[in-house]
Write a protein that holds these residues in place. Structure first.
Motif, PDB file in Angstrom:
ATOM      1  N   VAL A 135       0.831  -1.204   0.000  1.00  0.00           N
ATOM      2  CA  VAL A 135       0.000   0.000   0.000  1.00  0.00           C
ATOM      3  C   VAL A 135       0.863   1.250   0.000  1.00  0.00           C
ATOM      4  O   VAL A 135       0.658   2.183  -0.783  1.00  0.00           O
ATOM      5  CB  VAL A 135      -0.950  -0.020   1.215  1.00  0.00           C
ATOM      6  CG1 VAL A 135      -1.674   1.307   1.347  1.00  0.00           C
ATOM      7  CG2 VAL A 135      -1.952  -1.147   1.076  1.00  0.00           C
TER       8      VAL A 135
ATOM      9  N   ARG B 150       3.930   1.617  -0.919  1.00  0.00           N
ATOM     10  CA  ARG B 150       4.669   1.766  -2.176  1.00  0.00           C
ATOM     11  C   ARG B 150       3.762   2.310  -3.283  1.00  0.00           C
ATOM     12  O   ARG B 150       4.190   3.151  -4.090  1.00  0.00           O
ATOM     13  CB  ARG B 150       5.255   0.414  -2.584  1.00  0.00           C
ATOM     14  CG  ARG B 150       6.341  -0.086  -1.647  1.00  0.00           C
ATOM     15  CD  ARG B 150       7.129  -1.211  -2.276  1.00  0.00           C
ATOM     16  NE  ARG B 150       6.293  -2.382  -2.536  1.00  0.00           N
ATOM     17  CZ  ARG B 150       6.098  -3.370  -1.664  1.00  0.00           C
ATOM     18  NH1 ARG B 150       6.681  -3.321  -0.469  1.00  0.00           N
ATOM     19  NH2 ARG B 150       5.330  -4.398  -1.962  1.00  0.00           N
ATOM     20  N   ASP B 151       2.515   1.850  -3.341  1.00  0.00           N
ATOM     21  CA  ASP B 151       1.585   2.366  -4.344  1.00  0.00           C
ATOM     22  C   ASP B 151       1.325   3.861  -4.132  1.00  0.00           C
ATOM     23  O   ASP B 151       1.273   4.644  -5.090  1.00  0.00           O
ATOM     24  CB  ASP B 151       0.265   1.596  -4.276  1.00  0.00           C
ATOM     25  CG  ASP B 151       0.435   0.141  -4.702  1.00  0.00           C
ATOM     26  OD1 ASP B 151       1.461  -0.154  -5.352  1.00  0.00           O
ATOM     27  OD2 ASP B 151      -0.435  -0.687  -4.363  1.00  0.00           O
ATOM     28  N   ILE B 152       1.155   4.257  -2.863  1.00  0.00           N
ATOM     29  CA  ILE B 152       0.881   5.672  -2.578  1.00  0.00           C
ATOM     30  C   ILE B 152       2.070   6.537  -2.968  1.00  0.00           C
ATOM     31  O   ILE B 152       1.930   7.591  -3.621  1.00  0.00           O
ATOM     32  CB  ILE B 152       0.514   5.846  -1.098  1.00  0.00           C
ATOM     33  CG1 ILE B 152      -0.838   5.185  -0.804  1.00  0.00           C
ATOM     34  CG2 ILE B 152       0.469   7.322  -0.714  1.00  0.00           C
ATOM     35  CD1 ILE B 152      -1.242   5.218   0.651  1.00  0.00           C
TER      36      ILE B 152
ATOM     37  N   HIS C 117       4.488   5.868  -5.077  1.00  0.00           N
ATOM     38  CA  HIS C 117       4.681   5.858  -6.532  1.00  0.00           C
ATOM     39  C   HIS C 117       3.671   6.779  -7.214  1.00  0.00           C
ATOM     40  O   HIS C 117       4.025   7.519  -8.147  1.00  0.00           O
ATOM     41  CB  HIS C 117       4.532   4.426  -7.048  1.00  0.00           C
ATOM     42  CG  HIS C 117       4.708   4.306  -8.535  1.00  0.00           C
ATOM     43  ND1 HIS C 117       5.924   4.487  -9.152  1.00  0.00           N
ATOM     44  CD2 HIS C 117       3.800   4.040  -9.513  1.00  0.00           C
ATOM     45  CE1 HIS C 117       5.768   4.351 -10.465  1.00  0.00           C
ATOM     46  NE2 HIS C 117       4.488   4.062 -10.714  1.00  0.00           N
ATOM     47  N   ARG C 118       2.419   6.766  -6.751  1.00  0.00           N
ATOM     48  CA  ARG C 118       1.411   7.618  -7.374  1.00  0.00           C
ATOM     49  C   ARG C 118       1.679   9.084  -7.101  1.00  0.00           C
ATOM     50  O   ARG C 118       1.499   9.942  -7.983  1.00  0.00           O
ATOM     51  CB  ARG C 118       0.021   7.228  -6.849  1.00  0.00           C
ATOM     52  CG  ARG C 118      -1.120   7.753  -7.712  1.00  0.00           C
ATOM     53  CD  ARG C 118      -0.975   7.254  -9.120  1.00  0.00           C
ATOM     54  NE  ARG C 118      -2.095   7.678  -9.967  1.00  0.00           N
ATOM     55  CZ  ARG C 118      -2.093   7.622 -11.267  1.00  0.00           C
ATOM     56  NH1 ARG C 118      -0.996   7.167 -11.901  1.00  0.00           N
ATOM     57  NH2 ARG C 118      -3.142   8.005 -11.968  1.00  0.00           N
TER      58      ARG C 118
ATOM     59  N   ASP D 294       4.418  10.283  -9.394  1.00  0.00           N
ATOM     60  CA  ASP D 294       3.975  10.504 -10.768  1.00  0.00           C
ATOM     61  C   ASP D 294       3.177  11.801 -10.909  1.00  0.00           C
ATOM     62  O   ASP D 294       3.303  12.514 -11.919  1.00  0.00           O
ATOM     63  CB  ASP D 294       3.115   9.326 -11.238  1.00  0.00           C
ATOM     64  CG  ASP D 294       3.947   8.062 -11.413  1.00  0.00           C
ATOM     65  OD1 ASP D 294       5.187   8.180 -11.509  1.00  0.00           O
ATOM     66  OD2 ASP D 294       3.356   6.963 -11.444  1.00  0.00           O
ATOM     67  N   ARG D 295       2.341  12.117  -9.921  1.00  0.00           N
ATOM     68  CA  ARG D 295       1.432  13.265 -10.068  1.00  0.00           C
ATOM     69  C   ARG D 295       2.080  14.559  -9.578  1.00  0.00           C
ATOM     70  O   ARG D 295       2.217  15.507 -10.344  1.00  0.00           O
ATOM     71  CB  ARG D 295       0.138  12.998  -9.278  1.00  0.00           C
ATOM     72  CG  ARG D 295      -0.701  11.885  -9.875  1.00  0.00           C
ATOM     73  CD  ARG D 295      -1.905  11.584  -9.006  1.00  0.00           C
ATOM     74  NE  ARG D 295      -2.832  12.692  -8.911  1.00  0.00           N
ATOM     75  CZ  ARG D 295      -3.802  12.934  -9.792  1.00  0.00           C
ATOM     76  NH1 ARG D 295      -3.958  12.156 -10.855  1.00  0.00           N
ATOM     77  NH2 ARG D 295      -4.621  13.956  -9.635  1.00  0.00           N
TER      78      ARG D 295
ATOM     79  N   THR E 257      -9.580   3.020  -3.321  1.00  0.00           N
ATOM     80  CA  THR E 257      -8.317   2.284  -3.186  1.00  0.00           C
ATOM     81  C   THR E 257      -7.255   3.233  -2.655  1.00  0.00           C
ATOM     82  O   THR E 257      -7.402   4.460  -2.744  1.00  0.00           O
ATOM     83  CB  THR E 257      -7.860   1.719  -4.535  1.00  0.00           C
ATOM     84  OG1 THR E 257      -7.658   2.814  -5.453  1.00  0.00           O
ATOM     85  CG2 THR E 257      -8.878   0.739  -5.100  1.00  0.00           C
TER      86      THR E 257
ATOM     87  N   THR F 164      -4.429   3.875  -4.032  1.00  0.00           N
ATOM     88  CA  THR F 164      -3.933   4.653  -5.171  1.00  0.00           C
ATOM     89  C   THR F 164      -4.859   5.820  -5.471  1.00  0.00           C
ATOM     90  O   THR F 164      -4.411   6.939  -5.770  1.00  0.00           O
ATOM     91  CB  THR F 164      -3.806   3.742  -6.401  1.00  0.00           C
ATOM     92  OG1 THR F 164      -2.954   2.632  -6.086  1.00  0.00           O
ATOM     93  CG2 THR F 164      -3.220   4.493  -7.568  1.00  0.00           C
TER      94      THR F 164
ATOM     95  N   ALA G  17      -4.170   8.690  -3.140  1.00  0.00           N
ATOM     96  CA  ALA G  17      -3.045   9.528  -3.565  1.00  0.00           C
ATOM     97  C   ALA G  17      -3.465  10.474  -4.679  1.00  0.00           C
ATOM     98  O   ALA G  17      -3.012  11.626  -4.749  1.00  0.00           O
ATOM     99  CB  ALA G  17      -1.890   8.637  -4.023  1.00  0.00           C
ATOM    100  N   GLU G  18      -4.340  10.021  -5.590  1.00  0.00           N
ATOM    101  CA  GLU G  18      -4.816  10.898  -6.653  1.00  0.00           C
ATOM    102  C   GLU G  18      -5.692  12.021  -6.108  1.00  0.00           C
ATOM    103  O   GLU G  18      -5.673  13.137  -6.627  1.00  0.00           O
ATOM    104  CB  GLU G  18      -5.596  10.075  -7.676  1.00  0.00           C
ATOM    105  CG  GLU G  18      -4.737   9.046  -8.412  1.00  0.00           C
ATOM    106  CD  GLU G  18      -5.562   8.179  -9.349  1.00  0.00           C
ATOM    107  OE1 GLU G  18      -6.804   8.329  -9.326  1.00  0.00           O
ATOM    108  OE2 GLU G  18      -4.977   7.368 -10.087  1.00  0.00           O
TER     109      GLU G  18
END
Length: 532
Positions: free
Chosen positions: A157, A159-161, A163-164, A167-168, A265, A267, A270-271
């Protein structure tokens, strides 16, 4: 015919209390730790003493259950009427009514249906308190500087946050590591939310502008920590905007209703937290071009207005003609005005010097001296009056202080007297309690002594029986084990007697049995059985 002898037995006699105690020890030793599944029946809340009494039942049986006050206060899951649970505890008996019961030490709901029922009940309770109202939810910051994440540091979890966010729009992220399932996980999540809110603004550790509580998907049991009341209340009390990102899109937990925003989710959380930097750059470039065009249009408009105003203004020589004439007139009249002003001031100085004679100065000095003397006397009288007032005031304060000291001392003496009386009462209670405890221990020792005497083989010897031993001291149970001429020891209640066995006597006794009616008294042997 002689009367038949009463049947003899070596079975020990028990009192009802001794038998109940023996059964209690047997049940507790055999079932010291059990797990029982059943439906709660007859639960009406804690008793006035704080203990809970109810039953566990299934289709064909029922068992009484009790939860002591201290255990009930520590339980995370409280019992409810009609709920199917799994109870962990030990079996014991209650001698007062000759029944057995389970003393529960832990309780948990059995199955998903029970968990869903408990979740709905908790949702209604917290919703009634207003924790899920939309009016109390906060708006998320548009671009937070620091983001706090409450999740497991080793899962996918975080790592996904990260990484997102990278990117943003990269932001500073503070991770508060917690357990996301299992015992103690709910307390850790609530402590993390309170900990982030307790960080001071401008401290060594920056206070987050946004919180994300995240966990991956799982079963209802795995996500149950986020349905606990302590977690929901911590999320509702958070002064920092909070996003709930627990499980997948179909997973619903109670923290989702208390959070300011729910993400399907981690991710997606994070968005929601940050915008896309590239889109912002494009939008800012567009704003820059629009601002430049607006500025250019404004400058051109002002330039045109200035040109129009310049054409409407009169010539410079026309504007300055009248002020120039006024200046020439003032210049011509200035010398005459200076001479007249000088003569006027000279006359005023001459008049003032005429009044400054030696007699006038002496009179003024005398008048000032008299005023100074009078002011000094008034000042002396005022000082004495003020001193007298202060002295009277201090005398009154001293009297009040003495009275207060006496009252305080009396109050302290009264408090000491009350404490002494309380200590005497407690001492008397402790003495009575100690006496009662000693009496109970003495009664227990006496009961144990009586039980020992009842179970000892010497009480059997006192009723007329005897114990036969061989030369090695081993007890003999049958006559077949005794040879002719064997040395034996017979123990009676008052001592031992050494004898020698006669090998022919038992056979002779069996042959003479039908001939003489008195022979059975000599030849009959009583089978004592095992005394041990």
């Amino acid at each position: 015919m002689p009367k038949a002898a009463a049947p003899l037995t070596n079975s020990p006699e028990f009192t009802v209390s001794e038998l109940s105690s023996a059964l209690k020890r047997t049940v507790e030793d055999t079932y010291g730790n059990v797990r029982v599944r059943g439906e709660i029946s007859g639960f009406r809340g804690p008793h006035s003493s704080g203990h809970c009494y109810f039953s566990l039942k299934d289709e064909s049986a029922k068992i009484e259950a009790v939860i002591w006050k201290g255990v009930h206060g520590r339980m995370r899951f409280k019992p409810q009427e009609g709920l199917e649970v799994i109870a962990t505890g030990k079996l014991t008996t209650y001698p007062g009514s000759s029944k057995y019961q389970i003393v529960i030490e832990a309780i948990e709901p059995a199955g998903v249906g029970a968990l869903m029922a408990l979740m709905e009940e908790r949702k209604r309770k917290l919703g009634a308190e207003g924790l899920f109202d939309e009016a109390r939810k906060q708006l998320l910051p548009w671009l937070p500087e620091v983001i706090g994440v409450v999740t497991s540091p080793t899962g996918a979890v975080i790592r996904d946050i990260l990484h997102r966010l990278e990117d943003r729009f990269p932001r500073r992220v503070l991770v508060w590591p917690v357990k996301v399932q299992g015992e103690g996980s709910a307390e850790q999540v609530a402590a993390a939310i309170h900990g982030f809110n307790a960080l001071p603004v401008g401290g060594a550790i920056p206070r987050p502008d946004l919180l994300i509580v995240a966990r991956g998907g799982g079963s209802l049991e795995d996500l149950w920590s986020f349905n606990e009341e302590i977690v929901v209340r911590a999320a509702a009390e958070s002064m920092i905007p909070l996003i709930s990102a627990v499980g997948h899109e179909t997973d619903i937990t109670l923290i989702d209703f208390a959070a300011d925003k729910r993400a399907p989710t981690p991710t997606a959380a994070a968005e929601m937290a940050v915008p896309v930097r590239a889109e912002l750059m494009v939008e800012i470039s567009g704003f820059e071009r629009r601002m430049m065009l607006c500025w250019q249009r404004g400058q051109e408009s002002r330039r045109n207005e200035l040109r129009a105003a310049a054409r409407a203004l009169p010539d410079l020589s026309e504007l300055l003609a009248i002020p120039r004439q006024r200046l020439d007139g003032a210049t011509a009249s200035l010398p005459r005005a200076l001479k007249a002003n000088t003569h006027a001031h000279h006359r005023r100085f001459a008049q003032a010097s005429a009044g400054l004679t030696l007699r006038v100065l002496r009179a003024q000095i005398a008048h000032a001296t008299q005023r100074l003397t009078v002011s000094g006397e008034r000042l002396s009288l005022s000082a004495r009056a003020l001193l007298r007032q202060r002295r009277d005031r201090f005398t009154g304060l001293e009297a009040r202080l003495k009275a207060s000291k006496l009252a305080n001392a009396q109050a302290q003496r009264n408090a000491i007297t009350r404490d002494r009386e309380r200590a005497l009462r407690l001492t008397e209670r402790a003495r009575r309690a100690l006496t009662t405890l000693v009496q109970r221990q003495q009664a227990r020792v006496q009961a144990s002594s009586q039980l020992l005497g009842a179970l000892s083989y010497r009480s059997v010897l006192a009723r007329g029986f005897a114990l036969v031993r061989d030369e090695q001291g081993a007890a003999l149970h049958t006559a077949a084990n005794i040879g002719a001429g064997a040395r034996l020891s017979i123990e009676f209640a008052d001592g031992r007697v050494g004898v020698t066995a006669d090998g022919d006597r038992p056979a002779a006794a069996r042959e003479a049995k039908p001939a003489s009616p008195a022979a059975p008294k000599k030849a009959t042997k009583i089978d004592q059985g095992s005394l041990f």
